[in-house]
Design an enzyme around this catalytic site. Structure first.
Site, PDB file in Angstrom:
ATOM      1  N   GLN A 284      -9.674   4.199   5.975  1.00 40.96           N
ATOM      2  CA  GLN A 284      -9.914   3.977   4.549  1.00 40.96           C
ATOM      3  C   GLN A 284     -11.413   3.784   4.315  1.00 40.96           C
ATOM      4  OE1 GLN A 284      -9.065   0.356   2.251  1.00 40.96           O
ATOM      5  NE2 GLN A 284      -7.780   1.593   0.891  1.00 40.96           N
TER       6      GLN A 284
ATOM      7  N   TYR B 245     -13.341  -1.451  -6.770  1.00 44.16           N
ATOM      8  CA  TYR B 245     -14.541  -1.111  -5.987  1.00 44.16           C
ATOM      9  C   TYR B 245     -15.281   0.073  -6.650  1.00 44.16           C
ATOM     10  CZ  TYR B 245     -12.642  -4.520  -2.803  1.00 44.16           C
ATOM     11  OH  TYR B 245     -12.166  -5.697  -2.283  1.00 44.16           O
TER      12      TYR B 245
ATOM     13  N   ARG C 261      -6.444   6.402  -2.746  1.00 43.59           N
ATOM     14  CA  ARG C 261      -5.703   5.234  -3.234  1.00 43.59           C
ATOM     15  C   ARG C 261      -6.224   4.831  -4.610  1.00 43.59           C
ATOM     16  NH1 ARG C 261      -4.387  -0.988  -1.239  1.00 43.59           N
ATOM     17  NH2 ARG C 261      -2.330  -0.300  -0.647  1.00 43.59           N
TER      18      ARG C 261
ATOM     19  N   ARG D 234       1.613  -6.994   3.932  1.00 42.11           N
ATOM     20  CA  ARG D 234       1.916  -8.255   4.603  1.00 42.11           C
ATOM     21  C   ARG D 234       3.023  -8.164   5.646  1.00 42.11           C
ATOM     22  NH1 ARG D 234       2.191 -11.127  -1.052  1.00 42.11           N
ATOM     23  NH2 ARG D 234       2.731  -8.965  -1.533  1.00 42.11           N
TER      24      ARG D 234
HETATM   25  C1  LIG Z   1      -5.106  -9.552   4.207  1.00 44.58           C
HETATM   26  C2  LIG Z   1      -5.136  -8.405   3.253  1.00 44.58           C
HETATM   27  C3  LIG Z   1      -6.199  -7.522   3.255  1.00 44.58           C
HETATM   28  C4  LIG Z   1      -6.219  -6.420   2.407  1.00 44.58           C
HETATM   29  N1  LIG Z   1      -7.243  -5.514   2.492  1.00 44.58           N
HETATM   30  C5  LIG Z   1      -7.171  -4.346   1.803  1.00 44.58           C
HETATM   31  C6  LIG Z   1      -8.093  -3.295   2.070  1.00 44.58           C
HETATM   32  O1  LIG Z   1      -8.957  -3.379   2.940  1.00 44.58           O
HETATM   33  N2  LIG Z   1      -7.976  -2.168   1.334  1.00 44.58           N
HETATM   34  C7  LIG Z   1      -7.017  -2.019   0.355  1.00 44.58           C
HETATM   35  O2  LIG Z   1      -6.955  -0.978  -0.292  1.00 44.58           O
HETATM   36  N3  LIG Z   1      -6.104  -2.997   0.122  1.00 44.58           N
HETATM   37  C8  LIG Z   1      -6.140  -4.127   0.843  1.00 44.58           C
HETATM   38  N4  LIG Z   1      -5.164  -5.075   0.680  1.00 44.58           N
HETATM   39  C9  LIG Z   1      -4.030  -4.801  -0.214  1.00 44.58           C
HETATM   40  C10 LIG Z   1      -2.862  -4.210   0.599  1.00 44.58           C
HETATM   41  O3  LIG Z   1      -3.157  -2.901   1.036  1.00 44.58           O
HETATM   42  C11 LIG Z   1      -1.576  -4.151  -0.261  1.00 44.58           C
HETATM   43  O4  LIG Z   1      -1.856  -3.435  -1.420  1.00 44.58           O
HETATM   44  C12 LIG Z   1      -1.060  -5.532  -0.624  1.00 44.58           C
HETATM   45  O5  LIG Z   1      -0.946  -6.359   0.524  1.00 44.58           O
HETATM   46  C13 LIG Z   1       0.304  -5.441  -1.302  1.00 44.58           C
HETATM   47  O6  LIG Z   1       1.250  -4.867  -0.417  1.00 44.58           O
HETATM   48  P1  LIG Z   1       2.391  -5.799   0.238  1.00 44.58           P
HETATM   49  O7  LIG Z   1       3.126  -6.444  -0.926  1.00 44.58           O
HETATM   50  O8  LIG Z   1       3.268  -4.866   1.021  1.00 44.58           O
HETATM   51  O9  LIG Z   1       1.704  -6.823   1.067  1.00 44.58           O
HETATM   52  C14 LIG Z   1      -5.140  -6.211   1.502  1.00 44.58           C
HETATM   53  C15 LIG Z   1      -4.071  -7.111   1.483  1.00 44.58           C
HETATM   54  C16 LIG Z   1      -4.046  -8.190   2.360  1.00 44.58           C
HETATM   55  C17 LIG Z   1      -2.854  -9.103   2.353  1.00 44.58           C
END
Ligand SMILES: Cc1cc2nc3c(=O)[nH]c(=O)nc-3n(C[C@H](O)[C@H](O)[C@H](O)COP(=O)(O)O)c2cc1C
Length: 354
Positions: free
Chosen positions: A98, A177, A224, A316
């Protein structure tokens, strides 16, 4: 759970299942933004995902403002990522990078200079720095003459990612971003070709997508987006026509996937201002659509059965269940993640989930 276990072709990538690991910053790199050995172990543990989308990776120092995150602009960083991709491939997996420019949310102590954005705006809240949370600074609007250099940096980062052994890339055009700062109208006040009309606001996204596609092939490029609500102060007053136009443009370039990061209005990590728009937008994108945010396995299966998307990315659940698809296949209970170790350094909460 039959649909989730069906294979899917994502451009050049053959996924054995439709459980995608969502991109997640975990802050386990060095202070020089180089990937570490435990990162190879962490990603290899998660190789059973249909494909892993890596944590966001900085394309330049100017664009990276997260402590202990990594970059892909120098040889040491590329070599570090090479060790990660080799470990994932040796474990039978697939991984895409990414690519990230954070724009106005890079603090000057991280990026080395005043942050840049579409316009002279200041993000709400606090920047992440090595000195802790620090108030955001006002960004400097990118001059027209600087935009070709930004596009060239994305292009070079995509080439570097392929040289580092990644199976493809994803442009991080969501979550407030840089690309999103141009795309949505809340903070793009430009009066040149990159601001104003929807066509103009999607121009940077389109030019970067075209450039990286020319460099590595559109069948290895994904994007994305986050259409349904505000993130880091970035939102749009009328998202449906904007994102329809963006999706049609990305379809014409022929990208390999589109991922929509859309928290529901009762989301547990971010909340949507309106319900997810995936169903409304689906018809504007000709290619595999990945759904994200707050999906349980049952709701993911349902969304795939209904045809809202072609795959689901889980964030998560993959933190604390490294073999997530196998656990689901075996009907084993899922382990909850621990927020305190999301961005902590070291192994705890990272490679120690069995
Ligand atoms: C610890 C953490 C770090 C994340 N870092 C990014 C990232 O680097 N790039 C991004 O597009 N989304 C990032 N996200 C968002 C996740 O890709 C995702 O959209 C979000 O966790 C919701 O999905 P879930 O409900 O399955 O956890 C992050 C989420 C978490 C929890």
């Amino acid at each position: 759970m039959r649909k989730l276990f069906e294979p899917l072709q994502l451009g050049a990538i053959a996924m054995p299942n439709r459980f995608i690991m969502a991109p997640m910053t975990r802050a386990r790199g060095t202070q020089d933004n180089v990937p570490t050995a435990i990162m190879a172990e962490y990603y290899a543990q998660r190789a059973s995902a249909g494909v892993i989308i890596s944590e966001a990776i900085g394309i330049s120092r100017q664009g990276l403002g997260w402590p202990y995150a990594t970059g892909i602009w120098n040889a040491e960083q590329i070599a570090g990522w090479q060790r990660v991709t080799s470990a994932v491939h040796a474990a039978g997996g697939r991984i895409i990078a990414q690519l990230w420019h954070m724009g106005r949310v890079v603090h000057s102590s991280m990026g080395g200079a005043q942050p840049v954005s579409a316009s002279a705006t200041t993000a709400p809240g606090h920047a992440h720095t090595y000195a802790g949370k620090t108030a955001y600074e006002q960004a400097r609007p990118l001059d027209l003459s600087e935009i070709p250099e930004i596009i060239a940096q994305y292009r070079q980062a995509a080439r570097n990612a392929i040289n580092a052994g990644f199976d493809g890339i994803q442009l991080h055009a969501s979550n407030g971003y840089l690309i999103d700062q141009f795309l949505r109208d809340s903070d793009n006040h430009r009066t040149d070709n990159y601001g104003g009309s929807r066509h103009n606001r999607i121009r940077l996204l389109a030019e970067i997508t075209q450039a990286v596609s020319d460099e590595i092939g559109a069948n290895r490029v994904g994007v994305r987006l986050s259409p349904n609500g505000e993130t880091q102060g970035i939102r749009d007053s009328d998202p449906v026509p904007l994102f329809r136009l963006a999706l049609e443009t990305l379809s014409d370039i022929g990208i390999a996937h589109l991922e929509l990061r859309e928290p529901p209005i009762d989301g547990t990590f971010g909340v949507g201002e309106q319900p997810p728009l995936a169903q409304v937008l689906r018809g504007s994108f000709r290619g595999p659509l990945i759904l994200n945010s707050d999906f349980s396995v049952a709701r993911a299966e349902q969304a795939l059965l209904e045809g809202t998307g072609d795959a689901v990315s889980f964030g998560r659940p993959f933190i604390s269940n490294p073999d997530f698809p196998y656990r689901v296949a075996q009907g084993r209970p899922l382990t909850p993640d621990d927020r305190d170790t999301w961005f902590s350094q070291g192994r705890e909460g990272y490679t120690d989930y069995a």
